[in-house]
Design a protein around this motif. Structure first.
Motif, short mmCIF file in Angstrom:
data_model
loop_
_atom_site.label_atom_id
_atom_site.label_comp_id
_atom_site.label_asym_id
_atom_site.label_seq_id
_atom_site.Cartn_x
_atom_site.Cartn_y
_atom_site.Cartn_z
N THR A 150 0.83 -1.19 0.00
CA THR A 150 0.00 0.00 0.00
C THR A 150 0.87 1.25 0.00
O THR A 150 2.01 1.23 0.48
N GLU A 151 0.35 2.31 -0.58
CA GLU A 151 1.09 3.56 -0.63
C GLU A 151 1.13 4.21 0.76
O GLU A 151 0.16 4.18 1.51
N THR A 157 1.63 7.33 3.54
CA THR A 157 1.17 8.71 3.73
C THR A 157 2.10 9.39 4.73
O THR A 157 3.08 8.80 5.20
N GLU A 158 1.80 10.65 5.03
CA GLU A 158 2.62 11.38 5.99
C GLU A 158 2.58 10.74 7.36
O GLU A 158 3.56 10.76 8.10
N ARG A 159 1.45 10.17 7.70
CA ARG A 159 1.28 9.58 9.03
C ARG A 159 1.51 8.07 9.04
O ARG A 159 1.74 7.50 10.09
N LYS A 160 1.39 7.45 7.88
CA LYS A 160 1.44 6.00 7.83
C LYS A 160 2.41 5.55 6.75
O LYS A 160 2.26 5.91 5.58
#
Length: 574
Positions: A162-163, A165-168
């Motif tokens: 999965t791509e 994110t800033e938080r994950k």
């Protein structure tokens, strides 16, 4: 808090409240804990009414069989409350206990686990994989349990990332698609059409199977494809079922196989295609939308036992002719002849159906024998499924008299009705070559006259009316049987047990003759015709050529394949 209103009765009263399903387990429980039960004083006073919810009969039985007394209480019973309300002291450890119940439960759990996954192997030596070694996204197929971020079951897995994110941050995942299934190769017909995929999969019982799947089954939602795989033992994850189509088209395999869309000889003549096997050396597979093949050729029982049964056909021309007609199917393509056959005409209960069962046993079981109660369109599909073998139809009285003539013409010509598709162009019509074996109390002409139709010469040539009445029904030689009834029952019983061997072995013999450089069957036909003892041969077109080969060539081959070299007398011609 324990229920003060629950009292136990003596142990010997337990079985008064147990049903038959609980009785066996209670006996094992009492026998394994007899020492503990005898040391407990049981209160025999009756139950008093209570405002609390009373346990059901099964709970009562469990408590009574455990020997729980009123003064002992059910210490800690409330501790099983999911909210942990009123949890009391846990029950004291009882060394004598009910070990029998524990052991029984453990064995039941193991049996249940084996039933859910019979392929699971309890082993710590697992193949360990890492997402870092995979080119994500990808599909992974494993036959055994393996480790990929945790223990995973055998099958097809879709691995992806999965791509982030800033938080994950990005995360690796693996989704189960189905049980082990491999795409072994590409299939297409000799004309370069009707592509498919050759699949190899393992069913629920651990058996490996092959299927040449037409690519057209991937159209739409693929429900028909998944239904066929599920019916054949493939386990498909419901949540990820849509990924199955992606996997089947993920990569184009290197190996290419020839797809046969009908049974029988290939165009090159080097292989014979059956629904469940290929006889010959060509790289070919039978491609169909269904793997079940209901009513197709199949094998069962023992070939030697079938030979022993066929030995009783000696001295019975009707039975010998039925086997000969069944064996003549593979000869049609080799001799460039059209379809044709024999219609046995006789009174009821003379044994015509017995002769039909005997002919059907050359290629398959009881489901190979069909009735005339069918439409011409339905028989087209059946004929295409049995091309180059034998079609057996019982009791012409069940057919619509108005359609008999069209059915005989269609089966004899070997071509189905031309139909249009959704865009108006013509579909590919069914095509076949086969021998026909039919029975009835009336001839073809008499059956057609009931529908106001007049029989044509072409219909009578394609399906010959031959009387089946002999000395004892369809029999001439009863051997050691008292009369025709027990002999008929013997043939029907044996045909239901042993079937489907003689036809494929006959095909193998034809291929072996060709490999040895023997003269072709077509070249041998004039010589066989010269010995054909039939005065009306020249007036019946080309079908006597076929009958000649049935009687003379098949007679010699039946001595080897059907009678086990036991036939000594000459061929009966009646």
């Amino acid at each position: 808090m324990r229920n003060e209103n629950i009292l136990d009765e003596p142990t010997q009263g337990v079985f008064d409240v147990l049903d038959e399903d609980c009785q066996l387990m209670a006996e094992k429980t009492v026998s394994s804990s007899v020492g503990s039960v005898n040391s407990i004083e049981c209160d025999t006073s009756p139950l008093e009414p209570s405002s609390n919810v009373q346990p059901n009969d099964q709970e009562k039985a469990k408590r009574k069989s455990s020997g729980i007394a009123k003064n002992g209480g059910t210490h800690g019973t409330a501790a099983i409350n999911c909210n942990n309300e009123g949890a009391s002291v846990p029950p004291a450890k009882n060394d004598d206990g009910t070990r029998g119940t524990v052991e029984l439960s453990a064995s039941f759990s193991e049996a249940l686990a084996a039933a859910i996954d019979p392929l699971q192997q309890e082993s710590d030596d697992l193949e360990r994989l890492s997402f870092d070694d995979l080119s994500l996204p990808c599909f992974l197929v494993k036959d055994d349990w393996f480790d990929l971020g945790g223990k995973r079951r055998p099958g097809v897995w879709y691995c992806y990332q999965t791509e982030g994110t800033e938080r994950k941050p990005p995360a690796n995942h693996a989704s189960f698609i189905c049980s082990p299934l491999y795409v072994e190769g590409v299939t297409n017909t000799e004309s370069g059409q009707y592509f498919g995929r050759l699949l190899r999969f393992r069913d629920t019982l651990g058996r490996w199977r092959n299927w040449a799947m037409p690519m057209e089954m991937l159209r739409g939602s693929c429900e028909e494809l998944r239904g066929e795989l599920l019916a054949s033992g493939v386990e498909i994850d419901f949540r990820n079922r849509q990924k199955l189509a992606d996997y089947l088209q993920w990569r184009v395999p290197r190996h290419v196989w020839t797809a046969a869309t009908r049974t029988g000889w290939t165009s090159k003549g080097g292989a014979f295609v059956l629904h469940d096997r290929i006889i010959g050396d060509e790289r070919v597979h039978f491609q169909s939308e269904s793997m079940n093949g209901t009513g197709a050729t199949r094998v069962g029982g023992d070939y030697l036992q079938w030979q022993k049964m066929a030995g009783y056909c000696q001295g019975n021309p009707v039975l010998m002719a039925s086997i000969g007609v069944a064996l003549s199917g593979p000869l049609l393509a080799k001799t460039h002849r059209d379809s044709g056959g024999v219609h046995w005409v006789g009174d009821s209960s003379t044994g015509k159906t017995t002769a039909l069962c005997l002919g059907a046993s050359v290629w398959g079981g009881e489901d190979l024998k069909r009735t005339w109660r069918a439409t011409s369109n339905g028989l087209e599909g059946v004929a295409a499924l049995l091309s180059d073998t034998c079609l057996c139809l019982d009791e012409i009285n069940e057919a619509d008299p108005r359609e008999i003539g069209a059915i005989v013409y269609s089966l004899g010509n070997g071509t189905g009705k031309t139909r249009a598709n959704r865009v108006g162009s013509a579909r590919d019509a069914h095509r076949w070559r086969l021998s026909l074996l039919s029975t009835g109390e009336r001839s073809i002409s008499a059956a057609m006259q009931e529908g106001g139709k007049q029989a044509k010469a072409g219909q009578l040539v394609r399906l010959l009316n031959i009387p089946a009445n002999r000395t004892y029904g369809v029999f001439d030689d009863l051997h050691h049987f008292e009369d025709g009834r027990p002999m008929s029952d013997f043939f029907k019983t044996e045909c239901a047990r042993h079937y489907g061997h003689a036809g494929p072995k006959f095909v193998e013999h034809i291929l072996s003759l060709e490999k040895k450089g023997m003269p072709t069957l077509a070249a041998s036909l004039p010589r066989l015709n010269s010995n054909f003892n039939m005065a009306t041969a020249k007036r019946r077109g080309r079908l006597p050529d076929l009958l000649c080969m049935r009687w003379q060539l098949n007679w010699r081959l039946m001595q080897e394949f059907c009678l086990g070299h036991q036939a000594q007398h000459s061929m009966p011609v009646r």
